[in-house]
Design a protein around this motif. Structure first.
Motif, PDB file in Angstrom:
ATOM      1  N   PRO A 262       0.929  -1.202  -0.073  1.00 41.63           N
ATOM      2  CA  PRO A 262       0.094   0.020  -0.102  1.00 41.63           C
ATOM      3  C   PRO A 262       0.679   1.204   0.007  1.00 41.63           C
ATOM      4  N   GLU A 263       0.315   2.521  -0.638  1.00 40.38           N
ATOM      5  CA  GLU A 263       1.185   3.459  -0.630  1.00 40.38           C
ATOM      6  C   GLU A 263       1.301   4.071   0.587  1.00 40.38           C
ATOM      7  N   GLY A 264       2.576   4.435   1.021  1.00 39.63           N
ATOM      8  CA  GLY A 264       2.817   5.060   2.414  1.00 39.63           C
ATOM      9  C   GLY A 264       2.940   4.158   3.417  1.00 39.63           C
ATOM     10  N   PHE A 265       2.932   2.902   3.215  1.00 42.39           N
ATOM     11  CA  PHE A 265       2.865   1.994   4.179  1.00 42.39           C
ATOM     12  C   PHE A 265       4.402   1.742   4.658  1.00 42.39           C
ATOM     13  N   GLU A 266       4.700   1.944   5.857  1.00 42.98           N
ATOM     14  CA  GLU A 266       6.231   1.863   6.587  1.00 42.98           C
ATOM     15  C   GLU A 266       6.123   0.948   7.602  1.00 42.98           C
ATOM     16  N   PHE A 267       7.593   0.152   7.930  1.00 45.90           N
ATOM     17  CA  PHE A 267       7.794  -0.779   8.719  1.00 45.90           C
ATOM     18  C   PHE A 267       9.357  -0.820   8.981  1.00 45.90           C
ATOM     19  N   THR A 268       9.639  -1.371  10.218  1.00 43.94           N
ATOM     20  CA  THR A 268      10.958  -1.522  10.487  1.00 43.94           C
ATOM     21  C   THR A 268      11.589  -2.963  10.248  1.00 43.94           C
ATOM     22  N   PRO A 269      12.643  -3.224   9.768  1.00 41.21           N
ATOM     23  CA  PRO A 269      13.152  -4.604   9.657  1.00 41.21           C
ATOM     24  C   PRO A 269      13.168  -5.247  11.054  1.00 41.21           C
ATOM     25  N   GLY A 270      12.505  -6.512  11.332  1.00 43.30           N
ATOM     26  CA  GLY A 270      12.234  -7.048  12.463  1.00 43.30           C
ATOM     27  C   GLY A 270      10.654  -7.152  12.759  1.00 43.30           C
ATOM     28  N   GLN A 271       9.977  -6.202  12.311  1.00 41.55           N
ATOM     29  CA  GLN A 271       8.570  -6.046  12.928  1.00 41.55           C
ATOM     30  C   GLN A 271       7.627  -7.024  12.140  1.00 41.55           C
ATOM     31  N   ALA A 272       6.582  -7.256  12.649  1.00 43.34           N
ATOM     32  CA  ALA A 272       5.329  -8.086  12.171  1.00 43.34           C
ATOM     33  C   ALA A 272       4.144  -7.272  12.138  1.00 43.34           C
ATOM     34  N   VAL A 273       3.320  -8.262  11.380  1.00 43.81           N
ATOM     35  CA  VAL A 273       1.756  -7.622  11.394  1.00 43.81           C
ATOM     36  C   VAL A 273       0.939  -8.655  11.641  1.00 43.81           C
ATOM     37  N   ASP A 274      -0.323  -8.529  12.152  1.00 43.53           N
ATOM     38  CA  ASP A 274      -1.547  -9.410  12.273  1.00 43.53           C
ATOM     39  C   ASP A 274      -2.073  -9.416  10.755  1.00 43.53           C
ATOM     40  N   LEU A 275      -2.134 -10.794  10.390  1.00 46.71           N
ATOM     41  CA  LEU A 275      -2.715 -10.756   9.165  1.00 46.71           C
ATOM     42  C   LEU A 275      -3.792 -12.036   8.858  1.00 46.71           C
ATOM     43  N   ALA A 276      -4.618 -11.761   8.340  1.00 44.24           N
ATOM     44  CA  ALA A 276      -5.788 -12.741   8.110  1.00 44.24           C
ATOM     45  C   ALA A 276      -6.111 -12.766   6.811  1.00 44.24           C
TER      46      ALA A 276
ATOM     47  N   ARG B  68     -11.882 -13.935   8.175  1.00 43.74           N
ATOM     48  CA  ARG B  68     -11.251 -12.313   8.320  1.00 43.74           C
ATOM     49  C   ARG B  68     -11.079 -11.987   9.904  1.00 43.74           C
ATOM     50  N   GLU B  69     -11.683 -12.941  11.002  1.00 40.64           N
ATOM     51  CA  GLU B  69     -11.426 -12.500  12.333  1.00 40.64           C
ATOM     52  C   GLU B  69     -10.365 -13.641  12.866  1.00 40.64           C
ATOM     53  N   GLU B  70      -9.549 -14.372  12.041  1.00 36.89           N
ATOM     54  CA  GLU B  70      -8.468 -15.301  12.393  1.00 36.89           C
ATOM     55  C   GLU B  70      -7.287 -14.855  11.806  1.00 36.89           C
ATOM     56  N   ALA B  71      -6.642 -13.569  12.696  1.00 35.07           N
ATOM     57  CA  ALA B  71      -5.472 -13.018  12.361  1.00 35.07           C
ATOM     58  C   ALA B  71      -4.356 -13.808  13.132  1.00 35.07           C
ATOM     59  N   ARG B  72      -3.232 -13.727  12.414  1.00 32.89           N
ATOM     60  CA  ARG B  72      -2.333 -14.409  13.003  1.00 32.89           C
ATOM     61  C   ARG B  72      -0.786 -13.441  12.672  1.00 32.89           C
ATOM     62  N   PRO B  73       0.207 -13.428  13.691  1.00 31.12           N
ATOM     63  CA  PRO B  73       1.410 -12.658  13.351  1.00 31.12           C
ATOM     64  C   PRO B  73       2.391 -13.336  12.520  1.00 31.12           C
ATOM     65  N   PHE B  74       2.806 -12.456  11.535  1.00 25.30           N
ATOM     66  CA  PHE B  74       4.016 -12.967  10.652  1.00 25.30           C
ATOM     67  C   PHE B  74       4.809 -11.690  10.307  1.00 25.30           C
ATOM     68  N   THR B  75       6.139 -11.930  10.069  1.00 27.12           N
ATOM     69  CA  THR B  75       6.965 -11.087   9.928  1.00 27.12           C
ATOM     70  C   THR B  75       7.455 -10.725   8.666  1.00 27.12           C
ATOM     71  N   PHE B  76       7.794  -9.483   8.218  1.00 29.79           N
ATOM     72  CA  PHE B  76       8.371  -9.202   6.827  1.00 29.79           C
ATOM     73  C   PHE B  76       9.511  -9.515   7.112  1.00 29.79           C
ATOM     74  N   VAL B  77       9.816 -10.217   5.632  1.00 28.58           N
ATOM     75  CA  VAL B  77      11.221 -10.597   5.214  1.00 28.58           C
ATOM     76  C   VAL B  77      11.873  -9.645   4.360  1.00 28.58           C
ATOM     77  N   SER B  78      10.821  -8.602   3.627  1.00 30.07           N
ATOM     78  CA  SER B  78      11.360  -7.624   2.711  1.00 30.07           C
ATOM     79  C   SER B  78      11.855  -6.549   3.620  1.00 30.07           C
ATOM     80  N   LEU B  79      12.487  -5.500   2.995  1.00 34.23           N
ATOM     81  CA  LEU B  79      13.299  -4.460   3.470  1.00 34.23           C
ATOM     82  C   LEU B  79      12.201  -3.089   3.036  1.00 34.23           C
ATOM     83  N   PRO B  80      12.193  -2.137   3.958  1.00 34.19           N
ATOM     84  CA  PRO B  80      11.549  -0.919   3.708  1.00 34.19           C
ATOM     85  C   PRO B  80      11.462  -0.464   2.489  1.00 34.19           C
ATOM     86  N   GLY B  81      12.734  -0.338   1.682  1.00 34.39           N
ATOM     87  CA  GLY B  81      12.787   0.325   0.504  1.00 34.39           C
ATOM     88  C   GLY B  81      12.359  -0.354  -0.763  1.00 34.39           C
TER      89      GLY B  81
END
Length: 226
Positions: free
Chosen positions: A25-39, A46-59
């Protein structure tokens, strides 16, 4: 704020792990090592979110994850492993306590290695080599080792792969557990952080062993367990 991501690509990493690439998404920012709750963006999930970590880099253009599936759980990760391009997921804002705090020893169990992927990639990009960094990575068997070639190809990174359920693994892999005896000769009392991520019991056991070996609290970086 919730974001809807469309899957662009999915490919196997191991027999039960996949690399997934989503649009960003445009403007979406994160720091390496961070995760998101994903469903999954589908009825009943849609209510069954689980945490997963980005392996990509912010750039980078896309948002990437490496996700291990557990078919026996008949749950979210099983469904993720069956996704096809065009499918969508929902994510919330990024969170997480693991971030780059300098060179050190990265201790991971199974899919707990994923926060370290982006952290190490970013350090390698900035520094040109991962001098002073070591990855100790535990799995059940050799075939479970996620991104082994990637880690072995990172300039300057020392790697140690250990398996718990395979008495006689192949070259470059040892059998055993990451316990106090294993860590005793791998603890540098003078410098470096200890990053720990994996199943909660492992985090607790490794953290306790490190402290017992004289590592101060402020040198241990773990994910929030609350």
């Amino acid at each position: 704020m919730s974001h809807r991501l469309t899957l662009n690509r999915i490919e196997p990493v191991t027999h039960d792990t996949h690399h997934l690439v989503f649009d960003r998404p445009e403007g979406f920012e994160f720091t390496p090592g961070q995760a998101v709750d994903l469903a999954l963006d589908r009825e009943g999930w849609r209510e069954e979110a689980r945490p997963f970590t980005f392996v990509s880099l912010p750039g980078e253009a896309g948002l990437e994850f490496v996700i291990k599936s557990y078919p026996e759980h008949d749950g979210v990760t099983e469904q993720i492993g069956r996704m096809t391009p065009g499918d969508a997921v929902l994510i919330d804002e990024p969170w997480g306590a693991i971030r780059d705090e300098g060179a050190g020893t990265f201790i991971a169990g199974g899919a707990g290695v994923t926060p370290f992927v982006a952290v190490l990639r970013q350090r390698l990009q900035k520094e040109g080599a991962l001098e002073g960094c070591r990855l100790i990575f535990s799995n059940a068997t050799e075939q479970d080792i996620i991104l082994r070639d990637t880690f072995e190809g990172m300039t300057g990174l020392q790697t140690e792969f250990i398996v718990t359920d395979q008495p006689d693994p192949g070259p470059g892999v040892m059998a055993g557990r990451i316990d106090r005896a294993f860590l005793k000769d791998r603890v540098d009392q003078e410098a470096g952080k200890f990053y720990v991520c994996g199943p909660e019991p492992m985090i607790e056991d490794v953290t306790e062993a490190l402290k017992d070996l004289g590592v101060e609290d402020d040198r241990i970086v773990v994910e929030d367990l609350d």
